[in-house]
Design a protein around this motif. Sequence first.
Motif, PDB file in Angstrom:
ATOM      1  N   GLN A 261       0.824  -1.206   0.000  1.00 55.38           N
ATOM      2  CA  GLN A 261       0.000   0.000   0.000  1.00 55.38           C
ATOM      3  C   GLN A 261       0.859   1.257   0.000  1.00 55.38           C
ATOM      4  O   GLN A 261       0.626   2.191  -0.787  1.00 55.38           O
ATOM      5  CB  GLN A 261      -0.918   0.019   1.227  1.00 55.38           C
ATOM      6  N   ALA A 262       1.879   1.284   0.860  1.00 56.20           N
ATOM      7  CA  ALA A 262       2.721   2.479   0.975  1.00 56.20           C
ATOM      8  C   ALA A 262       3.454   2.779  -0.326  1.00 56.20           C
ATOM      9  O   ALA A 262       3.453   3.924  -0.801  1.00 56.20           O
ATOM     10  CB  ALA A 262       3.721   2.290   2.115  1.00 56.20           C
ATOM     11  N   LEU A 263       4.075   1.759  -0.922  1.00 57.74           N
ATOM     12  CA  LEU A 263       4.833   1.999  -2.139  1.00 57.74           C
ATOM     13  C   LEU A 263       3.917   2.260  -3.331  1.00 57.74           C
ATOM     14  O   LEU A 263       4.225   3.092  -4.195  1.00 57.74           O
ATOM     15  CB  LEU A 263       5.754   0.816  -2.435  1.00 57.74           C
ATOM     16  N   ALA A 264       2.766   1.573  -3.382  1.00 53.68           N
ATOM     17  CA  ALA A 264       1.818   1.822  -4.473  1.00 53.68           C
ATOM     18  C   ALA A 264       1.334   3.263  -4.436  1.00 53.68           C
ATOM     19  O   ALA A 264       1.240   3.933  -5.476  1.00 53.68           O
ATOM     20  CB  ALA A 264       0.633   0.861  -4.375  1.00 53.68           C
ATOM     21  N   ARG A 265       1.043   3.761  -3.254  1.00 53.32           N
ATOM     22  CA  ARG A 265       0.608   5.156  -3.141  1.00 53.32           C
ATOM     23  C   ARG A 265       1.699   6.107  -3.611  1.00 53.32           C
ATOM     24  O   ARG A 265       1.411   7.115  -4.283  1.00 53.32           O
ATOM     25  CB  ARG A 265       0.219   5.463  -1.689  1.00 53.32           C
ATOM     26  N   GLU A 266       2.948   5.822  -3.268  1.00 54.45           N
ATOM     27  CA  GLU A 266       4.058   6.662  -3.726  1.00 54.45           C
ATOM     28  C   GLU A 266       4.149   6.659  -5.248  1.00 54.45           C
ATOM     29  O   GLU A 266       4.321   7.719  -5.871  1.00 54.45           O
ATOM     30  CB  GLU A 266       5.380   6.147  -3.136  1.00 54.45           C
ATOM     31  N   ARG A 267       4.051   5.482  -5.846  1.00 55.78           N
ATOM     32  CA  ARG A 267       4.182   5.374  -7.297  1.00 55.78           C
ATOM     33  C   ARG A 267       3.009   6.057  -8.004  1.00 55.78           C
ATOM     34  O   ARG A 267       3.172   6.699  -9.046  1.00 55.78           O
ATOM     35  CB  ARG A 267       4.270   3.906  -7.713  1.00 55.78           C
ATOM     36  N   ILE A 268       1.820   5.912  -7.436  1.00 53.22           N
ATOM     37  CA  ILE A 268       0.636   6.541  -8.024  1.00 53.22           C
ATOM     38  C   ILE A 268       0.741   8.057  -7.945  1.00 53.22           C
ATOM     39  O   ILE A 268       0.427   8.781  -8.900  1.00 53.22           O
ATOM     40  CB  ILE A 268      -0.638   6.018  -7.315  1.00 53.22           C
ATOM     41  N   ALA A 269       1.226   8.555  -6.809  1.00 51.80           N
ATOM     42  CA  ALA A 269       1.407  10.005  -6.662  1.00 51.80           C
ATOM     43  C   ALA A 269       2.458  10.522  -7.640  1.00 51.80           C
ATOM     44  O   ALA A 269       2.282  11.575  -8.267  1.00 51.80           O
ATOM     45  CB  ALA A 269       1.811  10.336  -5.229  1.00 51.80           C
ATOM     46  N   ALA A 270       3.547   9.782  -7.783  1.00 53.68           N
ATOM     47  CA  ALA A 270       4.610  10.196  -8.697  1.00 53.68           C
ATOM     48  C   ALA A 270       4.126  10.230 -10.141  1.00 53.68           C
ATOM     49  O   ALA A 270       4.591  11.047 -10.945  1.00 53.68           O
ATOM     50  CB  ALA A 270       5.802   9.257  -8.566  1.00 53.68           C
ATOM     51  N   ALA A 271       3.158   9.357 -10.458  1.00 52.55           N
ATOM     52  CA  ALA A 271       2.605   9.332 -11.814  1.00 52.55           C
ATOM     53  C   ALA A 271       1.534  10.398 -12.014  1.00 52.55           C
ATOM     54  O   ALA A 271       1.068  10.606 -13.143  1.00 52.55           O
ATOM     55  CB  ALA A 271       2.025   7.953 -12.111  1.00 52.55           C
ATOM     56  N   GLY A 272       1.119  11.076 -10.918  1.00 51.60           N
ATOM     57  CA  GLY A 272       0.147  12.159 -11.013  1.00 51.60           C
ATOM     58  C   GLY A 272      -1.298  11.722 -10.963  1.00 51.60           C
ATOM     59  O   GLY A 272      -2.187  12.458 -11.417  1.00 51.60           O
ATOM     60  N   TYR A 273      -1.588  10.543 -10.358  1.00 52.64           N
ATOM     61  CA  TYR A 273      -2.960  10.030 -10.369  1.00 52.64           C
ATOM     62  C   TYR A 273      -3.556   9.852  -8.976  1.00 52.64           C
ATOM     63  O   TYR A 273      -4.508   9.082  -8.797  1.00 52.64           O
ATOM     64  CB  TYR A 273      -3.005   8.696 -11.113  1.00 52.64           C
ATOM     65  N   SER A 274      -3.047  10.565  -7.982  1.00 61.56           N
ATOM     66  CA  SER A 274      -3.566  10.411  -6.619  1.00 61.56           C
ATOM     67  C   SER A 274      -5.049  10.760  -6.517  1.00 61.56           C
ATOM     68  O   SER A 274      -5.781  10.184  -5.691  1.00 61.56           O
ATOM     69  CB  SER A 274      -2.769  11.294  -5.650  1.00 61.56           C
ATOM     70  N   ASP A 275      -5.519  11.700  -7.335  1.00 57.72           N
ATOM     71  CA  ASP A 275      -6.932  12.082  -7.282  1.00 57.72           C
ATOM     72  C   ASP A 275      -7.836  11.026  -7.912  1.00 57.72           C
ATOM     73  O   ASP A 275      -9.039  10.987  -7.620  1.00 57.72           O
ATOM     74  CB  ASP A 275      -7.150  13.416  -8.015  1.00 57.72           C
ATOM     75  N   ALA A 276      -7.261  10.174  -8.755  1.00 58.61           N
ATOM     76  CA  ALA A 276      -8.084   9.180  -9.464  1.00 58.61           C
ATOM     77  C   ALA A 276      -8.024   7.793  -8.837  1.00 58.61           C
ATOM     78  O   ALA A 276      -8.885   6.954  -9.106  1.00 58.61           O
ATOM     79  CB  ALA A 276      -7.637   9.076 -10.924  1.00 58.61           C
ATOM     80  N   VAL A 277      -7.015   7.550  -7.996  1.00 61.47           N
ATOM     81  CA  VAL A 277      -6.807   6.209  -7.444  1.00 61.47           C
ATOM     82  C   VAL A 277      -6.766   6.266  -5.929  1.00 61.47           C
ATOM     83  O   VAL A 277      -6.031   7.062  -5.343  1.00 61.47           O
ATOM     84  CB  VAL A 277      -5.498   5.583  -7.965  1.00 61.47           C
ATOM     85  N   SER A 278      -7.533   5.380  -5.308  1.00 60.43           N
ATOM     86  CA  SER A 278      -7.501   5.220  -3.860  1.00 60.43           C
ATOM     87  C   SER A 278      -7.019   3.809  -3.551  1.00 60.43           C
ATOM     88  O   SER A 278      -7.592   2.836  -4.056  1.00 60.43           O
ATOM     89  CB  SER A 278      -8.899   5.437  -3.270  1.00 60.43           C
ATOM     90  N   VAL A 279      -5.959   3.697  -2.757  1.00 60.96           N
ATOM     91  CA  VAL A 279      -5.433   2.390  -2.354  1.00 60.96           C
ATOM     92  C   VAL A 279      -5.732   2.199  -0.874  1.00 60.96           C
ATOM     93  O   VAL A 279      -5.200   2.931  -0.021  1.00 60.96           O
ATOM     94  CB  VAL A 279      -3.920   2.281  -2.608  1.00 60.96           C
ATOM     95  N   GLU A 280      -6.585   1.227  -0.569  1.00 62.41           N
ATOM     96  CA  GLU A 280      -7.048   1.032   0.799  1.00 62.41           C
ATOM     97  C   GLU A 280      -6.586  -0.310   1.348  1.00 62.41           C
ATOM     98  O   GLU A 280      -6.543  -1.311   0.630  1.00 62.41           O
ATOM     99  CB  GLU A 280      -8.577   1.124   0.865  1.00 62.41           C
ATOM    100  N   LEU A 281      -6.252  -0.317   2.633  1.00 63.28           N
ATOM    101  CA  LEU A 281      -5.906  -1.546   3.340  1.00 63.28           C
ATOM    102  C   LEU A 281      -7.225  -2.173   3.792  1.00 63.28           C
ATOM    103  O   LEU A 281      -7.753  -1.855   4.857  1.00 63.28           O
ATOM    104  CB  LEU A 281      -5.012  -1.216   4.536  1.00 63.28           C
TER     105      LEU A 281
END
Length: 445
Positions: A261-281
């Motif tokens: 979860q932690a690394l996926a969120r980092e990669r998603i943010a770096a790709a510019g898609y944090s507003d479109a993707v939610s990664v939940e535990l």
Amino acid sequence: MTTAAARLSTRPVIDASRWPDLTARRAKARRAVEGAVARRIFLSVARRLPVRIQLGREAIVGGAATDPQAPLMVLDRPDAFFAALGAGGLIGFGESYMAGDWHADDLGGLLEVFAAQMGTLIPEPLQKLRAFYVARAPRTERNTTQNTRSNIARHYDLSNDMFATFLDATLSYSSALFTGDEQSGHAVAGESVTTSTPRLAPTWDQLADAQRRKVDRMLDSAGVAQGSRVLEIGTGWGELAIRAAARGATVLSVTLSSEQQALARERIAAAGYSDAVSVELLDYRLVEGEFDAVVSVEMIEAVGHQYWAEYFRKIDSVLAPGGKVAIQAITMPHDRMVATKYTYTWINKYIFPGGFLPSTEAIVDVNRDHTTLHVSERLSFGQHYAETLRLWDERFLSSLDRVRTLGFDEVFDRMWHFYLEYSRAGFRSGYLDVQQLVLEREQGR
């Protein structure tokens, strides 16, 4: 012998606190009896297989004893090997490799021979006694909502850095789809079935693109496009969610691995898609909402056969009208699935606690009996997984020094190498397959 293979051919130093079952002692008399029985059975099997077995300094035996090209298994400590095999069966076989009781320069080739004969390795009279001598899975590893988090953590939370030593830039931990030759046909009820084999032996430089090809085919199959609401069950390290968001989709991705979860969120943010993707535990059973597409890559293997109906009922309940489901699943032959349903394996003990592979028939039957979904399309590409695993293992072996700096020891090196080659042998022999399956609602349901 490569430098890495040479390192793995010597007996490791075993830390009893990390690997208690590799140093456990058994009563001397019992150990001797078990070892004698295992020796007799194993050598009887070896004599009818195209392998060579060297017992210490003794002559080579096996069905291909005089063939220098046949895979060679060297029993460096024959008594210890047979004792482990007698005490633990196939679990003992793997543990004895971890302990350095035997080695093979071509480990994958050796294991492929055994995998090709998996259903007949044990003599038929002894197979009837299977329930009395095979280990059963601990109840603590059954994939209840209370246990699943710890089962997942024991594998996927090992270390993001360790996984990065052998995965490509996409951090995809599932079969790639290389350029291949395809054959199409139909199964029952008009189901479209395609089989793909790689055209050439792929190289490391081709792996990342092949992983993207796999993901894009999944998204295409599920109809993911601009405005799609996507549920991903099993995040991995975020590559599928990123590529779905790049199409204009919004994604809820659920995982039980805090490291992922932690690394996926980092990669998603770096790709510019944090507003479109939610990664939940979040356990998949607790997902709510409605989605136009549900995708899941090699996660069903961690569900447990007791929960397959619950898994697909949840997918059915959140799928919007007209939506599609795309699942990538490792499968095994149906008869072997039935025979091994309650068996505790080396893979369960050391790699995937609570895991169990479905058959294609099981997936079809569960959906027919418990959901409004049916399998409409399948792509079979098991040989692509064999090549993916080959590349992973080569990369892992070349990264042993880095793995050691991360806190993993020699026994872990041997265990992980055995796991990757054990898995590759399953796909190369055809005992295992990997499939992308598309599920849709039955008309009128």
